[in-house]
Design a protein around this motif. Structure first.
Motif: not given
Length: 266
Positions: A152-155, A194-202, A208-209, A247-257
């Motif tokens: 996503x592009x959510x910032x 489980x796996x699903x949040x990471x696939x939803x981030x993709x 974020x998850x 583990x932490x996964x994000x759309x990159x824009x929100x990763x540091x937060x």
């Protein structure tokens, strides 16, 4: 430069075999529920699928190492396949369709293993996701019938959707206050698990998850799918290795937060 597409095609073949065995057993489960499910039957399915995949790897990729929960690490060298035969085993045992087989290939890079191929197959959901390094991430029925994944592009954190597995894991790791603080500051939270949040981030439908408790290899396939979709994957400490225990996964824009909230630094 090796493009790993042949390995990706082979990972799909492995996933097809796993799906067939897993679905046969899943459909045959006794779902008349009166108490907590007996995990023995589901555990037997998990063991059978891991053995099946290991056998195929021995025949087709005999020089590669294999890591799985059942037999641990077998072999050595610069390439290692990671097999999670049933991610979401409790769901599988209870008849919940949110479970998947995860298959990934890691190679030595910059002093550590990095994923170069990943397949996550959830046949009870009729979904599959995959990626190969530098070739993007996709979802669909097959390699020839697929849609490209983009995060996503959510910032702004206040607009973000945050997914996780359980609250108890955060409590057990002494991070519950961090977790609750993040939950209050985002738009919405959901425990897909489980796996699903990471696939939803993709896919770009979750922003974020994170997970505070993992076993080695749980995230290898998820990591490359997220990153090839344009996202960022690290541990809660910021380490990009997919073999850590968080583990932490994000759309990159929100990763540091995301890490600012959930890491254990003072």
């Amino acid at each position: 430069m090796q493009d790993h597409l042949d390995d990706l095609r082979f990972a799909h073949v492995l996933a097809d075999s796993a799906d067939s065995v897993n679905m046969d057993r899943f459909k045959g489960l006794d779902l008349e529920i009166h108490s907590r499910p007996d995990m023995d039957e589901s555990g037997a399915a998990e063991t059978a699928v891991e053995k099946l995949i290991r056998g195929q790897l021995r025949r087709s990729r005999p020089r590669d190492a294999v890591l799985g929960a059942g037999e641990g690490l077998v072999g050595g060298g610069p390439r290692c396949w990671v097999v999670d035969a049933i991610d979401g085993l409790e769901n599988y045992a209870r008849g919940v369709p949110v479970w998947a087989t995860q298959i990934s290939l890691l190679e030595i890079s910059k002093g550590g293993y990095r994923p170069v191929v990943g397949v996550v197959s959830a046949p009870a959901l009729a979904r599959r996701w995959w990626a190969a390094k530098d070739h993007g991430a996709f979802t669909g029925r097959s390699l020839s019938s697929a849609s490209r994944l983009r995060v996503s592009g959510v910032s702004a954190l206040r607009d973000a959707s945050f997914a996780y597995s359980t609250v108890t894991g955060w409590d057990a790791e002494g991070r519950l206050d961090n977790f609750l603080a993040l939950s209050r500051d985002v738009w919405r939270t959901r425990a897909y698990g489980d796996f699903w949040p990471y696939m939803m981030v993709a896919e770009g439908v979750v922003d974020i998850c994170a997970d505070p408790q993992l076993s080695p290899g749980d995230m290898a396939a998820n990591a490359i799918i997220v990153t090839e979709a344009g996202g960022t994957f690290t541990g809660l400490d910021g380490d990009p290795s997919p073999l850590g225990d968080t583990a932490a996964a994000s759309n990159t824009l929100l990763h540091n937060e995301l890490l600012d909230y959930l890491s254990d630094h003072e």
